[in-house]
Design a protein around this motif. Structure first.
Motif, mmCIF file in Angstrom:
data_model
loop_
_atom_site.group_PDB
_atom_site.id
_atom_site.type_symbol
_atom_site.label_atom_id
_atom_site.label_comp_id
_atom_site.label_asym_id
_atom_site.label_seq_id
_atom_site.Cartn_x
_atom_site.Cartn_y
_atom_site.Cartn_z
ATOM 1 N N LEU A 150 0.813 -1.218 0.000
ATOM 2 C CA LEU A 150 0.000 0.000 0.000
ATOM 3 C C LEU A 150 0.847 1.269 0.000
ATOM 4 C CD1 LEU A 150 -2.847 -0.969 2.529
ATOM 5 C CD2 LEU A 150 -2.942 -0.973 0.034
ATOM 6 N N TRP A 151 2.164 1.124 0.116
ATOM 7 C CA TRP A 151 3.032 2.294 0.132
ATOM 8 C C TRP A 151 3.289 2.794 -1.292
ATOM 9 C CZ3 TRP A 151 7.670 2.005 4.039
ATOM 10 C CH2 TRP A 151 7.200 1.668 5.307
ATOM 11 N N THR A 152 3.447 4.109 -1.442
ATOM 12 C CA THR A 152 3.926 4.656 -2.698
ATOM 13 C C THR A 152 5.465 4.637 -2.670
ATOM 14 O OG1 THR A 152 4.091 6.940 -1.891
ATOM 15 C CG2 THR A 152 1.945 6.221 -2.745
ATOM 16 N N ARG A 153 6.068 4.906 -3.810
ATOM 17 C CA ARG A 153 7.533 4.960 -3.847
ATOM 18 C C ARG A 153 8.053 6.109 -2.976
ATOM 19 N NH1 ARG A 153 11.719 2.876 -6.286
ATOM 20 N NH2 ARG A 153 13.583 4.145 -6.639
ATOM 21 N N GLU A 154 7.310 7.218 -2.955
ATOM 22 C CA GLU A 154 7.732 8.338 -2.114
ATOM 23 C C GLU A 154 7.703 7.958 -0.635
ATOM 24 O OE1 GLU A 154 6.817 13.124 -1.496
ATOM 25 O OE2 GLU A 154 5.559 11.908 -2.822
ATOM 26 N N ASP A 155 6.658 7.219 -0.210
ATOM 27 C CA ASP A 155 6.617 6.729 1.171
ATOM 28 C C ASP A 155 7.881 5.935 1.487
ATOM 29 O OD1 ASP A 155 4.012 7.731 1.424
ATOM 30 O OD2 ASP A 155 3.107 5.827 0.822
#
Length: 500
Positions: A150-155
């Protein structure tokens, strides 16, 4: 605004009329809140997220106590007042340490995001090992994304940077706060502040946080289904709900207070009442009044359940009396009760509107029981309380249940007052509630859903058949837990009464 604390991230305009202070956790940085902060700024907030000492290349303080980190942030609270204060993980403990510095009169929304308020020595050692592993193995952004879909790459990038550009020896941080006990700080909350504790899904975190926070009546505990410890990455919008006083909770649970779905401004209302050894979350799955037709759905936790103190006695009428404020505050289009909750609904019939149509649904309630049947059911409940079946045990016995169904069933047992296992059956002898059907207002329609006789008993059908204005419906292939196995049937029958 000039403060003594260096290094902070800011979003929004400094001239905004509302302010938010966001505090990150260990091995992290101010940018752990990048999604939450951006959303708050879009809502007109000036958002400040300081970097704690020992993080983001800041030198650590002379000690590693949480209170030292909190003291470092006091200048922010001296320089301005905040409408919102949010802390994640260890940052939540810093927030608790700052409660005594909040305004005594200005309303403040305080949100703790999956903070570990109490830890044993063994739990401290386990978490120290986990954090040390991150520091020594240096996971990449790709590693974090693979583990956290569920994480984005930015996260993931901010998580990597938080780990690699800190100056905190995590061993010192954990060892510097022994004993790890911060519950007493809830008492410092000003009366004007509202405090919400967001908790990761017990399947991905642990239930001890819920047990800890449930001891405090003025703290709202909310479990976030499918969320790990990193709720701000996975469900940032959920953090915004209590923070911005938007109470359209579609996935929240508040132990000791009602579980609520939908908007308070909805034109229609439903009241759902759980049974013995259960909780408001027994109705979590696919009762989509709020999604399909705009209902505000409220499911209270009965006394003696979900860590609520028991009532003065264990009589069903006493449980019904506890819910009277709900009927005094509003009228309901639908009222549903499962098992013992159905008996509570029968006890409330006399309080329903005399002219407004109400759809009442009893879900496999045992309206009449002999002394032998009472003893048998008491033994079954006692056995569950003593053997503590796991989610896997319940799923093996109930193939139509999801894992989430099983987890909520597991949690319903330890979070009740165990005197109720014997108290409820013994406090309602003789177990005879048929006479309460006569209290049904003429404007109300009553449906009695009954489990498949192969899994239940036929006496319920015989009892319902005695009353001409009670509609009895057998649910094929359903056990006693119809709300887990065929929740859509409950919704259909509830709505059928309204349409008719």
């Amino acid at each position: 605004m000039t403060v003594a604390v260096p290094s902070a991230s800011q979003w929004g305009s400094p001239t905004a009329s509302r302010r938010a202070l966001l505090i990150h956790g260990s091995n992290s940085s101010s940018h752990t809140f990048h999604r939450v902060a951006s959303a708050l700024a879009a809502k007109g907030y000036f958002v400040i997220a300081p970097n704690l000492t020992g993080h983001v290349l800041r030198q650590p303080r002379v000690d590693f106590q949480v209170q030292a980190s909190a003291n470092d942030l006091v200048p922010y609270l001296q320089a301005a007042e905040y409408d919102i204060v949010i802390g994640h993980s260890m940052g939540g403990l810093v927030v608790l340490s700052l409660l005594k510095f909040l305004s005594k009169t200005r309303p403040t929304s305080v949100v703790l995001v999956d903070s570990l308020v109490e830890l044993t020595a063994e739990q401290i050692a386990h978490r120290r090992d986990m954090s040390s592993s991150d520091a020594t193995t240096n996971p990449t952004a790709e590693d974090y994304m693979a583990l956290n879909p569920l994480w984005t790459r930015e996260d993931a990038i901010w998580r990597v940077l938080g780990t690699r550009i800190g100056r905190v020896n995590h061993d010192y941080h954990m060892n510097g706060n022994v004993p790890w006990s911060f519950s007493h700080m809830f008492a410092h909350k000003p009366a004007a502040a509202a405090l919400t504790f967001l908790i990761a899904d017990p399947r991905l975190g642990d239930a001890s946080k819920l047990e800890t926070v449930a001891k405090f009546k003025d703290v709202r505990a909310v479990i976030v289904p499918n969320a790990s410890h990193w709720i701000q990455y996975e469900f940032p919008e959920v953090i915004l709900l209590p923070a911005t006083h938007s109470f359209m909770y579609y996935i929240s649970i508040s132990w000791g207070s009602p579980h609520q779905w939908g908007s308070p401004s909805a034109s229609r209302r439903a009241l759902l009442i759980h049974g013995l050894n259960s909780s408001s979350h027994t109705f979590h799955r696919r009762l989509p009044f709020h999604n399909i037709i705009g209902y505000l759905v409220i499911a209270p936790n009965l006394p003696g359940h979900a860590l609520r103190e028991p009532a003065v006695d264990f009589q069903v009428q006493t449980l019904a009396n506890d819910l009277l404020p709900y009927l005094q505050a509003a009228e309901y289009d639908i009222v549903i009760g499962h098992s013992m909750g159905g008996l509570v609904v029968l006890s409330l019939l006399k309080y329903l509107p005399k002219t407004r149509p109400t759809s009442v649904v009893l879900v496999d309630s045992s309206v009449e029981l002999t002394a032998e049947q009472i003893a048998h059911r008491r033994d079954m409940s006692s056995n569950d309380a003593k053997t503590n079946p796991t989610a896997e045990d319940y799923m093996a016995l109930n193939p139509l249940w999801t894992r989430e169904d099983a987890i909520w069933r597991v949690l319903g047992i330890p979070l009740q007052n165990h005197n109720g296992v014997d108290g409820f059956p013994q406090g309602n002898v003789p177990w005879s509630f048929s006479h309460l059907f006569a209290d049904k207002p003429a404007a109300a329609a009553l449906t009695f859903l009954i489990a498949d006789p192969r899994f239940g008993d036929t006496s319920k059908l015989e009892i319902a058949a005695k009353f001409k204005d009670v509609r009895a419906v057998i649910v094929p292939n359903a056990s006693h837990w119809i709300q887990y196995e065929f929740p859509e049937v409950i919704v259909e029958e509830a709505l059928r009464n309204i349409k008719e």
